[in-house]
Motif scaffolding. Structure first.
Motif, PDB file in Angstrom:
ATOM      1  N   CYS A   7       3.505  -9.373  -1.546  1.00 17.97           N
ATOM      2  CA  CYS A   7       3.872  -7.962  -1.459  1.00 17.97           C
ATOM      3  C   CYS A   7       2.955  -7.353  -0.401  1.00 17.97           C
ATOM      4  O   CYS A   7       1.819  -6.989  -0.702  1.00 17.97           O
ATOM      5  N   ARG A   8       3.458  -7.257   0.824  1.00 17.26           N
ATOM      6  CA  ARG A   8       2.550  -6.939   1.935  1.00 17.26           C
ATOM      7  C   ARG A   8       3.100  -5.849   2.841  1.00 17.26           C
ATOM      8  O   ARG A   8       4.296  -5.761   3.099  1.00 17.26           O
ATOM      9  N   LYS A   9       2.155  -5.042   3.314  1.00 15.85           N
ATOM     10  CA  LYS A   9       2.413  -4.113   4.416  1.00 15.85           C
ATOM     11  C   LYS A   9       2.018  -4.758   5.739  1.00 15.85           C
ATOM     12  O   LYS A   9       2.615  -4.489   6.779  1.00 15.85           O
ATOM     13  N   THR A  10       0.996  -5.595   5.697  1.00 16.49           N
ATOM     14  CA  THR A  10       0.433  -6.187   6.901  1.00 16.49           C
ATOM     15  C   THR A  10       1.449  -7.058   7.624  1.00 16.49           C
ATOM     16  O   THR A  10       2.167  -7.840   7.011  1.00 16.49           O
ATOM     17  N   PRO A  46       7.812   2.277   6.663  1.00 14.93           N
ATOM     18  CA  PRO A  46       8.027   3.338   5.672  1.00 14.93           C
ATOM     19  C   PRO A  46       8.586   2.814   4.349  1.00 14.93           C
ATOM     20  O   PRO A  46       8.204   3.299   3.271  1.00 14.93           O
ATOM     21  N   LEU A  47       9.476   1.827   4.426  1.00 14.31           N
ATOM     22  CA  LEU A  47      10.075   1.292   3.203  1.00 14.31           C
ATOM     23  C   LEU A  47       9.068   0.482   2.396  1.00 14.31           C
ATOM     24  O   LEU A  47       9.037   0.568   1.159  1.00 14.31           O
ATOM     25  N   ILE A  48       8.211  -0.303   3.043  1.00 12.69           N
ATOM     26  CA  ILE A  48       7.240  -1.082   2.278  1.00 12.69           C
ATOM     27  C   ILE A  48       6.178  -0.178   1.663  1.00 12.69           C
ATOM     28  O   ILE A  48       5.661  -0.462   0.578  1.00 12.69           O
ATOM     29  N   ILE A  49       5.852   0.941   2.300  1.00 10.90           N
ATOM     30  CA  ILE A  49       4.908   1.886   1.686  1.00 10.90           C
ATOM     31  C   ILE A  49       5.471   2.397   0.369  1.00 10.90           C
ATOM     32  O   ILE A  49       4.771   2.443  -0.657  1.00 10.90           O
ATOM     33  N   GLU A  50       6.755   2.767   0.373  1.00 15.65           N
ATOM     34  CA  GLU A  50       7.387   3.222  -0.870  1.00 15.65           C
ATOM     35  C   GLU A  50       7.472   2.087  -1.882  1.00 15.65           C
ATOM     36  O   GLU A  50       7.277   2.293  -3.093  1.00 15.65           O
ATOM     37  N   SER A  51       7.731   0.878  -1.407  1.00 15.29           N
ATOM     38  CA  SER A  51       7.839  -0.259  -2.316  1.00 15.29           C
ATOM     39  C   SER A  51       6.505  -0.561  -2.979  1.00 15.29           C
ATOM     40  O   SER A  51       6.445  -0.861  -4.183  1.00 15.29           O
ATOM     41  N   ALA A  79     -10.752 -14.767  13.915  1.00 17.80           N
ATOM     42  CA  ALA A  79     -10.637 -13.454  13.282  1.00 17.80           C
ATOM     43  C   ALA A  79      -9.469 -13.527  12.299  1.00 17.80           C
ATOM     44  O   ALA A  79      -8.875 -14.593  12.089  1.00 17.80           O
ATOM     45  N   ALA A  80      -9.127 -12.375  11.722  1.00 19.00           N
ATOM     46  CA  ALA A  80      -7.964 -12.303  10.848  1.00 19.00           C
ATOM     47  C   ALA A  80      -7.484 -10.862  10.785  1.00 19.00           C
ATOM     48  O   ALA A  80      -8.270  -9.916  10.939  1.00 19.00           O
ATOM     49  N   LEU A  81      -6.188 -10.700  10.587  1.00 18.58           N
ATOM     50  CA  LEU A  81      -5.596  -9.398  10.279  1.00 18.58           C
ATOM     51  C   LEU A  81      -5.562  -9.292   8.761  1.00 18.58           C
ATOM     52  O   LEU A  81      -4.972 -10.143   8.090  1.00 18.58           O
ATOM     53  N   TYR A  82      -6.195  -8.257   8.203  1.00 16.81           N
ATOM     54  CA  TYR A  82      -6.462  -8.229   6.762  1.00 16.81           C
ATOM     55  C   TYR A  82      -6.138  -6.863   6.179  1.00 16.81           C
ATOM     56  O   TYR A  82      -6.421  -5.827   6.781  1.00 16.81           O
ATOM     57  N   SER A  83      -5.542  -6.875   4.994  1.00 13.60           N
ATOM     58  CA  SER A  83      -5.333  -5.659   4.217  1.00 13.60           C
ATOM     59  C   SER A  83      -5.751  -5.919   2.776  1.00 13.60           C
ATOM     60  O   SER A  83      -5.179  -6.793   2.107  1.00 13.60           O
ATOM     61  N   ALA A  84      -6.729  -5.174   2.296  1.00 12.43           N
ATOM     62  CA  ALA A  84      -7.208  -5.345   0.926  1.00 12.43           C
ATOM     63  C   ALA A  84      -6.206  -4.830  -0.104  1.00 12.43           C
ATOM     64  O   ALA A  84      -6.219  -5.268  -1.266  1.00 12.43           O
TER      65      ALA A  84
END
Length: 442
Positions: free
Chosen positions: A63-66, A74-79, A149-154
């Protein structure tokens, strides 16, 4: 064989009528059913097999925004807002947890691509960021400084595909939806140009609107209505391990492997950069539509000739609605996994992270992903068929985005204010000169 999916007790009888009938019982269809039922809309969901029998139970569970296509942000933010409240909302354990997701970076070119993606994401104030090799190693013990490196979202997370859609379906039924399994929709009846009913293998359900959320089957279903949807299938394979001590909590993608921890303590593991596209009649029919995507993703796509060519050739012809349909002949798409890729991924993972060296693989499986030429879904009304809503083509992104996508489909079916602007997902983009194609770097 596919994973064991939580069961859903279906309704025994067809309803006398419905306001909306949903074709397909995956994460999109069940989410739409829940949204509609909680508004007091008379809704019936028809699934030819069992709930979440196909790709909705066979995906990675991310379940990711990244690294989302910017059109989907916009849809994944709502999800994600819906996922965060999901266990309470459906009064069941879906496995959703926010444990972070990162995408490993090997080259300066990838760093540049992710920096470009971050510029698209910046207006939405996402927490995604590029992290250094040292921070990567702190998050992922055992990484050993391999990646630059890495692209990361906590705040990204995971859920359990074998639990989520069934839990949502049960909540929809509790809210008043009719849930029908082993009940294929053969086609749609129209009167005066509008939808009048669906015809199922068990009888007719009069209705005003239909949401087609049939995943890999949607293209064929719509073709019987005279609609051209450029959609192909891609076979994706994965495996799961027994519970494992000492592995990372954060999910990770690299070109060699991808993994995420499961609610049972095991891991779902896959090859991060290998998908198989069976060559079928639609491969030639939609070659021009998909050519830009093939040029961009050629290295990650493996073309194969197998038994699907003949099978889809035989299934293509329209079938009278009073006769058994292809949807009854194949209740669940259950392709064989590509073990060469999954086992190579497991070997690469074990070499990189010692905690996986003793992991016991307990199951391997595959699923067929419904893909579009621009890797963005169709969530849309169709001008030529009043009352029809299409929600398909999620291109491997559907599980995480599913709750909000189902909500949007419900909005479109009822004329409610849409949860997000649906313009990017319009059906007409394939015919209005837009030249749909994927966005680079996502």
């Amino acid at each position: 064989m596919g994973l064991q999916v939580d069961s859903v007790e279906p309704d025994a009888a067809l309803p006398a009528r419905a306001d909306v009938v949903i074709v397909g019982g995956g994460i999109i269809g069940t989410s739409a059913a829940l949204a509609l039922a909680r508004r007091g809309v008379l809704v019936a969901l028809c699934e030819k097999g069992h709930i979440a029998g196909e790709q909705s139970s066979r995906n990675w569970g991310w379940c990711r925004k990244t690294r989302r296509d910017p059109r989907e942000i916009p849809l994944i933010i709502e999800s994600m807002r819906l996922w965060e409240d999901m266990n309470r909302s459906v009064e069941a354990e879906t496995g959703f947890r926010q444990t972070g997701i990162l995408f490993a970076v090997e080259t300066d070119q990838e760093i540049a691509e992710y920096e470009a993606w971050l510029e698209h994401a910046r207006p939405y104030q996402l927490d995604a960021r590029l992290i250094s090799s040292a921070e990567f190693d702190r998050l992922m013990p055992g990484a050993g400084g391999r990646w630059k490196a890495a692209l990361y979202s906590a705040s990204d997370g995971r859920a359990e595909p074998q639990r989520a859609a069934p839990a949502i379906a049960r909540a929809a039924r509790q809210a008043g939806a009719t849930i029908l399994t082993d009940c294929a929709v053969r086609g749609i009846d129209r009167a005066g140009g509008r939808i009048a009913a669906v015809v199922t293998e068990r009888g007719r359900i009069p209705c005003d609107s239909v949401i087609v959320a049939g995943g890999a089957w949607s293209r064929r279903f719509l073709s019987d209505l005279g609609l051209r949807l450029p959609q192909l299938k891609v076979r994706s394979s994965a495996m799961r391990t027994a519970p494992l001590e000492g592995g990372p909590e954060t999910a990770m993608w690299s070109k060699q492997f991808a993994f995420r921890k499961r609610h049972d303590g095991g891991y779902t593991i896959a090859n991060g950069n290998a998908n198989v596209s069976p060559i079928v009649p639609d491969s030639f029919r939609f070659f021009g539509d998909f050519l830009p995507a093939l040029r961009m993703e050629w290295s990650a796509l493996k073309l194969r000739v197998d038994g699907r060519f003949v099978q889809e050739w035989r299934e293509a012809a329209p079938v009278p609605l009073d006769q058994p349909s292809p949807y009854e002949q194949v209740r669940v798409l259950d392709p064989a996994p590509d073990r060469r890729y999954t086992r190579q991924a497991m070997a690469d993972l074990a070499r990189q992270f010692p905690a996986f060296a003793g992991a016991k693989v307990v199951q391997e499986w595959a699923g067929l992903i419904d893909v579009t030429p621009d890797a963005v879904p169709v969530i849309s009304t169709v001008d030529t068929v009043p009352g029809l809503v299409v929600a398909t083509g999620f291109s491997g992104h559907g599980f995480g985005i599913g709750p909000a996508a189902g909500h949007l489909a419900a909005d479109l079916a009822t004329g409610a204010r849409p949860i997000v602007d649906p313009t990017a997902f319009r059906f007409s983009r394939f015919t209005d000169g837009s030249r749909p194609r994927p966005m680079a770097g996502v």
